[in-house]
Design a protein around this motif. Structure first.
Motif, PDB file in Angstrom:
ATOM      1  N   ASP A  76       0.980  -0.984  -0.133  1.00 49.35           N
ATOM      2  CA  ASP A  76       0.119  -0.196  -0.083  1.00 49.35           C
ATOM      3  C   ASP A  76       0.615   1.535  -0.235  1.00 49.35           C
ATOM      4  O   ASP A  76       0.181   2.418  -0.821  1.00 49.35           O
ATOM      5  N   ASP A  77       1.665   1.247   0.405  1.00 48.88           N
ATOM      6  CA  ASP A  77       2.827   2.364   0.952  1.00 48.88           C
ATOM      7  C   ASP A  77       4.202   2.480   0.544  1.00 48.88           C
ATOM      8  O   ASP A  77       4.634   1.387   0.950  1.00 48.88           O
ATOM      9  N   MET A  78       4.661   2.781  -0.471  1.00 49.51           N
ATOM     10  CA  MET A  78       5.951   2.494  -2.069  1.00 49.51           C
ATOM     11  C   MET A  78       7.113   3.084  -0.243  1.00 49.51           C
ATOM     12  O   MET A  78       8.033   2.988  -0.380  1.00 49.51           O
ATOM     13  N   THR A  79       6.740   3.949   0.351  1.00 50.02           N
ATOM     14  CA  THR A  79       7.654   4.664   1.016  1.00 50.02           C
ATOM     15  C   THR A  79       8.726   3.334   2.348  1.00 50.02           C
ATOM     16  O   THR A  79       8.802   3.312   2.601  1.00 50.02           O
ATOM     17  N   GLN A  80       7.930   2.204   2.259  1.00 51.05           N
ATOM     18  CA  GLN A  80       8.030   1.195   3.004  1.00 51.05           C
ATOM     19  C   GLN A  80       8.685   0.239   2.187  1.00 51.05           C
ATOM     20  O   GLN A  80       8.370  -0.920   2.392  1.00 51.05           O
ATOM     21  N   PHE A  81       9.532   0.798   1.552  1.00 53.17           N
ATOM     22  CA  PHE A  81       9.869  -0.621   0.707  1.00 53.17           C
ATOM     23  C   PHE A  81      11.761  -0.329   0.368  1.00 53.17           C
ATOM     24  O   PHE A  81      11.402   1.410   0.065  1.00 53.17           O
ATOM     25  N   GLY A  82      12.458  -0.568   0.105  1.00 55.79           N
ATOM     26  CA  GLY A  82      13.153  -0.380  -0.293  1.00 55.79           C
ATOM     27  C   GLY A  82      14.499  -1.829   0.789  1.00 55.79           C
ATOM     28  O   GLY A  82      14.242  -2.790   0.511  1.00 55.79           O
ATOM     29  N   PHE A  83      15.905  -1.300   0.741  1.00 59.70           N
ATOM     30  CA  PHE A  83      17.412  -2.277   0.389  1.00 59.70           C
ATOM     31  C   PHE A  83      17.473  -2.685   1.553  1.00 59.70           C
ATOM     32  O   PHE A  83      17.172  -1.530   2.777  1.00 59.70           O
ATOM     33  N   ALA A 109      19.513  -2.989   3.861  1.00 56.64           N
ATOM     34  CA  ALA A 109      21.119  -2.752   4.593  1.00 56.64           C
ATOM     35  C   ALA A 109      20.056  -0.790   5.117  1.00 56.64           C
ATOM     36  O   ALA A 109      20.497  -0.038   6.291  1.00 56.64           O
ATOM     37  N   GLU A 110      19.520  -0.246   4.279  1.00 58.83           N
ATOM     38  CA  GLU A 110      19.295   1.136   4.654  1.00 58.83           C
ATOM     39  C   GLU A 110      17.763   1.221   5.227  1.00 58.83           C
ATOM     40  O   GLU A 110      17.595   2.296   6.057  1.00 58.83           O
ATOM     41  N   SER A 119      17.772  -0.850   7.334  1.00 57.04           N
ATOM     42  CA  SER A 119      17.783  -1.683   8.563  1.00 57.04           C
ATOM     43  C   SER A 119      18.588   0.035   9.683  1.00 57.04           C
ATOM     44  O   SER A 119      18.489  -0.204  10.613  1.00 57.04           O
ATOM     45  N   ARG A 120      19.158   0.754   8.688  1.00 58.84           N
ATOM     46  CA  ARG A 120      19.650   2.205   9.368  1.00 58.84           C
ATOM     47  C   ARG A 120      18.803   3.134   9.361  1.00 58.84           C
ATOM     48  O   ARG A 120      18.622   4.139  10.591  1.00 58.84           O
ATOM     49  N   HIS A 121      17.285   3.002   8.241  1.00 61.41           N
ATOM     50  CA  HIS A 121      17.005   4.155   8.986  1.00 61.41           C
ATOM     51  C   HIS A 121      15.194   4.470   9.016  1.00 61.41           C
ATOM     52  O   HIS A 121      14.012   5.396   8.605  1.00 61.41           O
ATOM     53  N   ALA A 122      14.797   3.258   8.572  1.00 62.54           N
ATOM     54  CA  ALA A 122      13.282   3.091   8.944  1.00 62.54           C
ATOM     55  C   ALA A 122      12.855   2.892   9.923  1.00 62.54           C
ATOM     56  O   ALA A 122      13.449   1.655  10.793  1.00 62.54           O
ATOM     57  N   THR A 123      11.650   3.383   9.985  1.00 63.83           N
ATOM     58  CA  THR A 123      10.812   2.736  11.282  1.00 63.83           C
ATOM     59  C   THR A 123       9.761   1.220  11.178  1.00 63.83           C
ATOM     60  O   THR A 123       9.452   1.923   9.993  1.00 63.83           O
ATOM     61  N   ARG A 124      10.137   0.314  11.956  1.00 64.15           N
ATOM     62  CA  ARG A 124       9.338  -0.495  11.751  1.00 64.15           C
ATOM     63  C   ARG A 124       8.447  -0.885  12.381  1.00 64.15           C
ATOM     64  O   ARG A 124       8.434  -0.873  13.903  1.00 64.15           O
ATOM     65  N   ASP A 125       6.732  -0.892  12.045  1.00 61.91           N
ATOM     66  CA  ASP A 125       5.932  -1.303  12.980  1.00 61.91           C
ATOM     67  C   ASP A 125       5.689  -2.852  13.162  1.00 61.91           C
ATOM     68  O   ASP A 125       5.013  -3.614  13.853  1.00 61.91           O
ATOM     69  N   THR A 126       6.449  -3.790  12.609  1.00 59.98           N
ATOM     70  CA  THR A 126       6.647  -5.680  13.391  1.00 59.98           C
ATOM     71  C   THR A 126       8.068  -5.676  12.348  1.00 59.98           C
ATOM     72  O   THR A 126       8.506  -5.148  11.507  1.00 59.98           O
TER      73      THR A 126
END
Length: 182
Positions: free
Chosen positions: A159-166, A168-169, A171-178
């Motif tokens: 639903d949200d392509m801002t929650q798609f990525g490499f 390594a990136e 794990s360094r930058h994203a806030t994970r909900d689960t």
């Protein structure tokens, strides 16, 4: 047995609906299953579908490690299961998001909504019927592999392509909900 090459996102075999298997005990199907088991072990994944090894047939396999089971599942996880000509149906209306990766999309992950509980059925590699209910990670991995048989990659479910990525990136930058990852 052999370790097969894994098709990556962009190859047309991953967009096709897989053909049903007429005879699960056929030598060719048995060889495919054996090679898929070797390939899955080598790739260190938790699931694999035949289209991922360039064979558009309705064969998938998966397992759930003990650390990924829910309270309702046995402590020893879900053993390697071969499912041929599967069908799935949601149980209830609840969908939950979780992080998924894919052997056909190496090095990337996305946050994907899936049915929380499902019922699945098909036959195993000897033709014996299987019918189970699954929830949590078990349900997620079954739906992910089933989608491969329908010509769908997890990116198409996002639903949200801002929650798609490499990886390594993220794990360094994203806030994970689960912490769900397949």
């Amino acid at each position: 047995m052999a370790i097969l090459k894994i098709a990556r996102m962009g190859h047309p075999v991953l967009w096709q609906v897989a053909a049903r298997v007429e005879d699960p005990t056929d030598d060719e199907v048995q060889r495919l299953i054996a090679d898929m088991k070797d390939t899955l072990a080598d790739a260190e994944g938790v699931g694999l579908a035949a289209p991922q090894v360039y064979v558009s047939r309705a064969v998938m396999m998966f397992f759930v490690p003990p650390s990924r089971t829910t309270e309702d599942e046995a402590d020893d996880g879900v053993p390697l299961t071969v499912l041929i000509n599967p069908e799935i149906e949601p149980i209830g209306d609840t969908r939950v998001g979780g992080w998924e990766g894919c052997l056909s999309i190496p090095g990337l992950q996305g946050y994907v909504p899936r049915w929380q509980r499902i019922r699945y059925r098909g036959v195993d590699e000897t033709g014996v019927p299987i019918e189970r209910e699954a929830e949590g990670f078990h349900a997620r991995v079954v739906q992910h592999e089933y989608d491969h048989l329908m010509g769908v990659l997890y990116t198409e479910r996002m639903d949200d392509m801002t929650q798609f990525g490499f990886n390594a990136e993220l794990s360094r930058h994203a806030t994970r909900d689960t912490d769900d990852e397949t």
